[in-house]
Motif scaffolding. Structure first.
Motif, PDB file in Angstrom:
ATOM      1  N   GLU A 133     -52.631  10.798  -6.668  1.00 59.88           N
ATOM      2  CA  GLU A 133     -53.172  11.461  -5.485  1.00 59.88           C
ATOM      3  C   GLU A 133     -53.179  10.542  -4.270  1.00 59.88           C
ATOM      4  N   ILE A 134     -53.357   9.240  -4.491  1.00 57.32           N
ATOM      5  CA  ILE A 134     -53.370   8.312  -3.352  1.00 57.32           C
ATOM      6  C   ILE A 134     -51.988   7.688  -3.131  1.00 57.32           C
ATOM      7  N   PHE A 135     -50.995   8.238  -3.784  1.00 63.92           N
ATOM      8  CA  PHE A 135     -49.622   7.768  -3.618  1.00 63.92           C
ATOM      9  C   PHE A 135     -48.716   8.964  -3.318  1.00 63.92           C
ATOM     10  N   PRO A 136     -49.000   9.690  -2.248  1.00 65.78           N
ATOM     11  CA  PRO A 136     -48.238  10.907  -1.932  1.00 65.78           C
ATOM     12  C   PRO A 136     -46.849  10.590  -1.394  1.00 65.78           C
ATOM     13  N   GLU A 144     -45.662  10.905   1.459  1.00 63.41           N
ATOM     14  CA  GLU A 144     -45.685  10.215   2.761  1.00 63.41           C
ATOM     15  C   GLU A 144     -45.602   8.701   2.578  1.00 63.41           C
ATOM     16  N   TYR A 145     -46.342   8.177   1.598  1.00 60.31           N
ATOM     17  CA  TYR A 145     -46.323   6.738   1.352  1.00 60.31           C
ATOM     18  C   TYR A 145     -45.021   6.306   0.688  1.00 60.31           C
ATOM     19  N   LYS A 146     -44.476   7.163  -0.166  1.00 61.91           N
ATOM     20  CA  LYS A 146     -43.183   6.855  -0.775  1.00 61.91           C
ATOM     21  C   LYS A 146     -42.093   6.741   0.294  1.00 61.91           C
ATOM     22  N   GLN A 147     -42.182   7.601   1.292  1.00 58.61           N
ATOM     23  CA  GLN A 147     -41.221   7.554   2.396  1.00 58.61           C
ATOM     24  C   GLN A 147     -41.357   6.256   3.189  1.00 58.61           C
ATOM     25  N   LYS A 148     -42.593   5.794   3.354  1.00 59.51           N
ATOM     26  CA  LYS A 148     -42.820   4.534   4.071  1.00 59.51           C
ATOM     27  C   LYS A 148     -42.272   3.354   3.279  1.00 59.51           C
ATOM     28  N   ILE A 149     -42.368   3.430   1.947  1.00 61.14           N
ATOM     29  CA  ILE A 149     -41.765   2.396   1.104  1.00 61.14           C
ATOM     30  C   ILE A 149     -40.249   2.428   1.251  1.00 61.14           C
ATOM     31  N   ASP A 150     -39.673   3.623   1.264  1.00 58.72           N
ATOM     32  CA  ASP A 150     -38.224   3.759   1.468  1.00 58.72           C
ATOM     33  C   ASP A 150     -37.794   3.072   2.765  1.00 58.72           C
ATOM     34  N   THR A 161     -45.632   4.101 -12.294  1.00 58.45           N
ATOM     35  CA  THR A 161     -44.751   4.456 -11.182  1.00 58.45           C
ATOM     36  C   THR A 161     -44.996   3.557  -9.980  1.00 58.45           C
ATOM     37  N   ILE A 162     -46.258   3.273  -9.704  1.00 59.58           N
ATOM     38  CA  ILE A 162     -46.581   2.406  -8.574  1.00 59.58           C
ATOM     39  C   ILE A 162     -46.075   0.989  -8.837  1.00 59.58           C
ATOM     40  N   MET A 163     -46.218   0.511 -10.066  1.00 61.38           N
ATOM     41  CA  MET A 163     -45.696  -0.819 -10.398  1.00 61.38           C
ATOM     42  C   MET A 163     -44.167  -0.856 -10.293  1.00 61.38           C
ATOM     43  N   ALA A 164     -43.510   0.251 -10.635  1.00 59.55           N
ATOM     44  CA  ALA A 164     -42.051   0.315 -10.490  1.00 59.55           C
ATOM     45  C   ALA A 164     -41.648   0.262  -9.025  1.00 59.55           C
ATOM     46  N   GLU A 165     -42.419   0.931  -8.167  1.00 57.46           N
ATOM     47  CA  GLU A 165     -42.146   0.875  -6.724  1.00 57.46           C
ATOM     48  C   GLU A 165     -42.372  -0.540  -6.197  1.00 57.46           C
ATOM     49  N   LEU A 166     -43.367  -1.239  -6.747  1.00 53.75           N
ATOM     50  CA  LEU A 166     -43.599  -2.628  -6.356  1.00 53.75           C
ATOM     51  C   LEU A 166     -42.410  -3.495  -6.755  1.00 53.75           C
ATOM     52  N   ALA A 167     -41.870  -3.272  -7.948  1.00 47.63           N
ATOM     53  CA  ALA A 167     -40.684  -4.021  -8.381  1.00 47.63           C
ATOM     54  C   ALA A 167     -39.520  -3.773  -7.430  1.00 47.63           C
TER      55      ALA A 167
END
Length: 262
Positions: A30-33, A35-41, A72-78
């Motif tokens: 819920e705190i990783f919508p 919108e935040y994935k797009q900012k990581i991109d 999933t969040i740890m994978a995005e961190l990697a």
């Protein structure tokens, strides 16, 4: 710093102050919508031109990963850590950053062994690490990388624009064949053709596919792919990411012109 980056970081600070660990654990998604994935991109894509924004994003996602233990969040961190290693100019630090990426991916896989992003970025970082540390390490890692990429393809062959197919195709093409290693142009062709079918406008796919086709004697077809790449407009911020693939295309066209002139 861009306005969204300020708000992004400000939200993360207040979130950590006001939300308990148990709430984080329950509400990680819920705190990783999106919108935040797009900012990581964006942070990943702009790694070469805005490293401070990338590092700020890594800091925030690292805190979130530590609090939630979400795979999933740890994978995005990697993924972010890999992007940071890519633009590090000092070899010793670059090697350490690739190792950090692998360690983060392993933490993600300990939570969920089928986390596609963790499987993929671990394998990619292993490949880069092997390049940095010599041919003997490369040969030791290749079978493990092959297994990881095959698993990625099984779970989601579209991940990172058919990244599993691209990586396997390149690996099979570059490795020596039996008995030295397990390189195979036939396997390379299978995976790169599949990647091209899935993402025909991907510059990396086209470059790898064109180089293989040229070496297999399909020079006319290879040149078509190379000319497509050279005609593709690349934004300035993406020059770092795509310059070596554009160079592959230029070399193919140059070699084909030379052969035709003989």
């Amino acid at each position: 710093m861009l306005r969204w980056q300020v708000n992004f970081l400000k939200y993360s600070v207040f979130a950590f102050i006001s939300i308990s660990h148990s709430v984080f654990a329950r509400a990680a998604t819920e705190i990783f919508p999106d919108e935040y994935k797009q900012k990581i991109d964006i942070a990943v894509m702009r790694n070469a031109v805005d490293r401070p924004a990338l590092l700020a994003t890594i800091s925030w996602v690292a805190q979130l990963a530590q609090s939630t233990r979400d795979a999933t969040i740890m994978a995005e961190l990697a993924r972010l850590e890999y992007a940071n290693a890519e633009v590090e100019t000092e070899k010793r630090k670059r090697i350490e950053l690739y190792k950090i990426c692998i360690d983060t991916a392993n933490k993600s896989l300990a939570v969920n062994p089928d986390e596609v992003g963790a499987l993929y970025w671990k394998a990619i970082a292993m490949g880069k690490l092997s390049e940095e540390t010599g041919i003997l390490n490369a040969f030791r890692m290749t079978r493990a990388m092959e297994r990881l990429f095959l698993r990625v393809i099984t779970l989601n062959e579209n991940y990172d624009h058919a990244g599993g197919h691209k990586a396997l195709g390149r690996m099979y093409y570059k490795l020596p064949s039996f008995p030295i290693s397990f390189g195979s142009n036939e396997k390379a062709l299978f995976h790169l053709k599949k990647a091209y079918e899935l993402y025909p406008n991907d510059v990396i796919v086209r470059a790898f596919y064109a180089e293989l086709l040229f070496d297999m004697g399909q020079k006319h077809e290879a040149r078509k792919h190379a000319e497509f790449i050279l005609a593709t407009s690349v934004e300035k911020e993406n020059n770092f990411r795509y310059h070596r693939f554009i160079e592959i295309a230029r070399n193919i066209v140059k070699k084909d012109k030379f052969l035709m002139a003989r």
